[in-house]
Design a protein around this motif. Structure first.
Motif, PDB file in Angstrom:
ATOM      1  N   GLY A 342       0.787  -1.225   0.000  1.00 28.21           N
ATOM      2  CA  GLY A 342       0.000   0.000   0.000  1.00 28.21           C
ATOM      3  C   GLY A 342       0.819   1.273   0.000  1.00 28.21           C
ATOM      4  N   THR A 343       2.145   1.160  -0.033  1.00 31.68           N
ATOM      5  CA  THR A 343       2.987   2.357  -0.124  1.00 31.68           C
ATOM      6  C   THR A 343       2.821   2.994  -1.495  1.00 31.68           C
ATOM      7  N   VAL A 344       2.615   4.309  -1.508  1.00 33.54           N
ATOM      8  CA  VAL A 344       2.405   5.044  -2.749  1.00 33.54           C
ATOM      9  C   VAL A 344       3.662   5.844  -3.086  1.00 33.54           C
ATOM     10  N   HIS A 345       4.105   5.744  -4.333  1.00 36.38           N
ATOM     11  CA  HIS A 345       5.243   6.520  -4.813  1.00 36.38           C
ATOM     12  C   HIS A 345       4.721   7.560  -5.806  1.00 36.38           C
ATOM     13  N   PHE A 346       5.037   8.815  -5.541  1.00 32.61           N
ATOM     14  CA  PHE A 346       4.552   9.909  -6.367  1.00 32.61           C
ATOM     15  C   PHE A 346       5.587  10.277  -7.422  1.00 32.61           C
ATOM     16  N   THR A 347       5.119  10.820  -8.544  1.00 33.69           N
ATOM     17  CA  THR A 347       6.029  11.188  -9.625  1.00 33.69           C
ATOM     18  C   THR A 347       6.803  12.450  -9.247  1.00 33.69           C
ATOM     19  N   GLU A 348       8.054  12.484  -9.656  1.00 33.99           N
ATOM     20  CA  GLU A 348       8.954  13.570  -9.254  1.00 33.99           C
ATOM     21  C   GLU A 348       8.498  14.921  -9.800  1.00 33.99           C
ATOM     22  N   ALA A 349       8.119  14.969 -11.069  1.00 35.10           N
ATOM     23  CA  ALA A 349       7.763  16.253 -11.682  1.00 35.10           C
ATOM     24  C   ALA A 349       6.556  16.887 -11.001  1.00 35.10           C
ATOM     25  N   GLU A 350       5.532  16.094 -10.739  1.00 29.75           N
ATOM     26  CA  GLU A 350       4.319  16.639 -10.132  1.00 29.75           C
ATOM     27  C   GLU A 350       4.544  17.014  -8.665  1.00 29.75           C
ATOM     28  N   MET A 351       5.294  16.188  -7.942  1.00 29.45           N
ATOM     29  CA  MET A 351       5.555  16.525  -6.541  1.00 29.45           C
ATOM     30  C   MET A 351       6.445  17.751  -6.422  1.00 29.45           C
ATOM     31  N   CYS A 362       6.601  14.942  -0.588  1.00 30.36           N
ATOM     32  CA  CYS A 362       6.291  13.576  -0.146  1.00 30.36           C
ATOM     33  C   CYS A 362       6.599  12.620  -1.301  1.00 30.36           C
ATOM     34  N   PRO A 363       7.851  12.189  -1.451  1.00 33.96           N
ATOM     35  CA  PRO A 363       8.192  11.285  -2.556  1.00 33.96           C
ATOM     36  C   PRO A 363       7.452   9.960  -2.493  1.00 33.96           C
ATOM     37  N   SER A 364       7.258   9.441  -1.273  1.00 22.79           N
ATOM     38  CA  SER A 364       6.511   8.191  -1.095  1.00 22.79           C
ATOM     39  C   SER A 364       5.781   8.249   0.231  1.00 22.79           C
ATOM     40  N   MET A 365       4.718   7.445   0.336  1.00 22.91           N
ATOM     41  CA  MET A 365       3.866   7.491   1.526  1.00 22.91           C
ATOM     42  C   MET A 365       3.410   6.088   1.897  1.00 22.91           C
ATOM     43  N   LYS A 366       3.765   5.656   3.091  1.00 23.08           N
ATOM     44  CA  LYS A 366       3.235   4.401   3.611  1.00 23.08           C
ATOM     45  C   LYS A 366       1.793   4.622   4.057  1.00 23.08           C
ATOM     46  N   LEU A 367       0.979   3.596   3.914  1.00 18.99           N
ATOM     47  CA  LEU A 367      -0.430   3.720   4.265  1.00 18.99           C
ATOM     48  C   LEU A 367      -0.609   4.157   5.714  1.00 18.99           C
ATOM     49  N   GLY A 368       0.192   3.609   6.601  1.00 12.35           N
ATOM     50  CA  GLY A 368       0.073   3.956   8.014  1.00 12.35           C
ATOM     51  C   GLY A 368       0.446   5.387   8.340  1.00 12.35           C
ATOM     52  N   ASP A 369       1.162   6.058   7.421  1.00 12.42           N
ATOM     53  CA  ASP A 369       1.571   7.446   7.633  1.00 12.42           C
ATOM     54  C   ASP A 369       0.643   8.437   6.937  1.00 12.42           C
TER      55      ASP A 369
END
Length: 389
Positions: A342-351, A362-369
């Protein structure tokens, strides 16, 4: 027995209808409520939220409006604070809704549209993916409560379902189906295709596979941008595939078929929600478009039954290819990938847009966070927006 008693006795028993719970009574849910109460198949409703007095009054307004139209449903109200998972589970176990419509979010998508036009357009370059914590947090809490309640309810999610569904699916907590997004663009595409083909819109049948980015981009700019998609157009009762110029089709949505957006545009989302809710309430098998059926990424054509939506893809398009297209389109929306935990990795350009304007990275986000990231994003956006008041 009075005449009124005899009339009530011949009507369908309310107990035979599904009980539909609306969670999060903002503008979208209010529009959904009004539509549900206008239909005898869906007019048994309970509203859930923290401010029970306000939602009771909203429920009464919708109830009285339906009465003016000759409809007499029922609307009850219960207290629910999604941040208290245990209490939410107890409420669900007591009320036992057949369907839960999730309209709650920590920050509506339309908030940033209230910025000055140039500033909004600059921030909108970040797309929708980086805002995921604002929509995932409450859904995660709700789905944990559903699991703890032991109630076999179906959850219909309106808060960024394209991404919320697949994230929660990784941990076995996906809502049943989503609404809006892919469904919101299909009516305009249907009218546009009918215009190009010289057909009546009722005789044109579309099947579209596309993620939120596509349905957001095409009406604003008249082309697909970076969005991957698959579109199938048929006539003659669905028997004949029609060849159509996609460029000419999409261009109409930013010209002759351009519609109101913002809060006014939520009427369209509400109608897409009610199409799904009615299909589930009646087990009808109606053709619809919906995001995240069964937790899949992006949006699909589905047949809606009691337990949600089953894929109804056009001939020649496999499930695997449809998922791949939506995952490609999801990258254009700012989400690179979702891991198995469930960890989400976001695209560099948009972030990078979020970082430059809001100081949020937020380059990546664990579900619990997720809740912590939502709190940080909310604070930083509020500080940013305060500079324009």
């Amino acid at each position: 027995m009075s005449r009124h008693s005899r009339t009530r006795g011949t009507a369908q028993s309310p107990a035979k209808k599904p009980l539909i719970m609306l969670v999060g009574m903002g503008d979208l849910s209010a529009k959904v409520l009004t539509m549900l109460l206008a239909d005898p198949a869906t007019d048994r409703v309970v509203l859930a939220g923290r401010d029970t007095e306000t939602i009771r009054r909203r429920g009464n307004l919708a109830l009285f409006t339906a009465t003016n139209l000759g409809r007499h449903g029922s609307v009850d109200t219960v207290h629910m604070d999604l941040r208290n998972v245990e209490a939410t589970a107890e409420t669900l176990a007591r009320v036992r809704p057949d369907i839960v419509f999730m309209g709650g979010s920590l920050q509506s998508w339309r908030v940033i549209t209230q910025l000055p036009k140039q500033t909004f357009e600059e921030l909108d370059e970040a797309q929708f993916g980086p805002w995921l914590p604002m929509h995932l947090t409450l859904n995660h809490l709700l789905m944990r409560a559903v699991r703890e309640s032991g109630v076999e309810t179906r959850v219909v999610n309106a808060a960024f379902p394209d991404a919320v569904g697949p994230v929660l699916d990784k941990v076995g907590l996906a809502p049943t189906i989503g609404v809006g997004n892919v469904a919101n663009i299909v009516p305009a595409l249907t009218h546009g295709a009918a215009h190009l083909l010289g057909e009546h819109p009722a005789d044109v049948e579309l099947r579209l596979v596309a993620q939120h980015y596509f349905s957001h981009y095409v009406p604003r700019f008249g082309d697909a941008g970076k969005g991957a998609y698959h579109l199938d157009v048929r006539v003659d009762g669905g028997d004949t595939r029609a060849e159509i110029d996609h460029h000419a089709l999409f261009a109409q949505l930013d010209h002759r078929l351009k519609r109101l957006g913002g809060i006014d545009g939520q009427l369209l989302t509400a109608s897409s929600a009610v199409r799904v809710l009615h299909g589930m309430a009646t087990d009808s098998g109606v053709l619809a478009h919906a995001p995240a059926p069964g937790g899949l990424p992006g949006g699909y054509p589905v047949r809606v039954h009691r337990d949600g939506g089953t894929l109804d893809l056009p001939d020649g398009l496999t499930r695997e290819e449809a998922v791949r297209l939506n995952e490609d389109c999801q990258r254009a929306d700012g989400i690179d990938r979702i891991d198995d935990d469930g960890t989400v990795h976001f695209t560099e350009a948009e972030m990078s847009v979020m970082n430059r304007l809001l100081g949020y990275d937020c380059p990546s986000m664990k579900l619990g966070d997720c809740a912590d990231w939502a709190d940080e994003l909310g604070r930083k956006y509020a500080a940013f927006a305060a500079g324009f008041r």
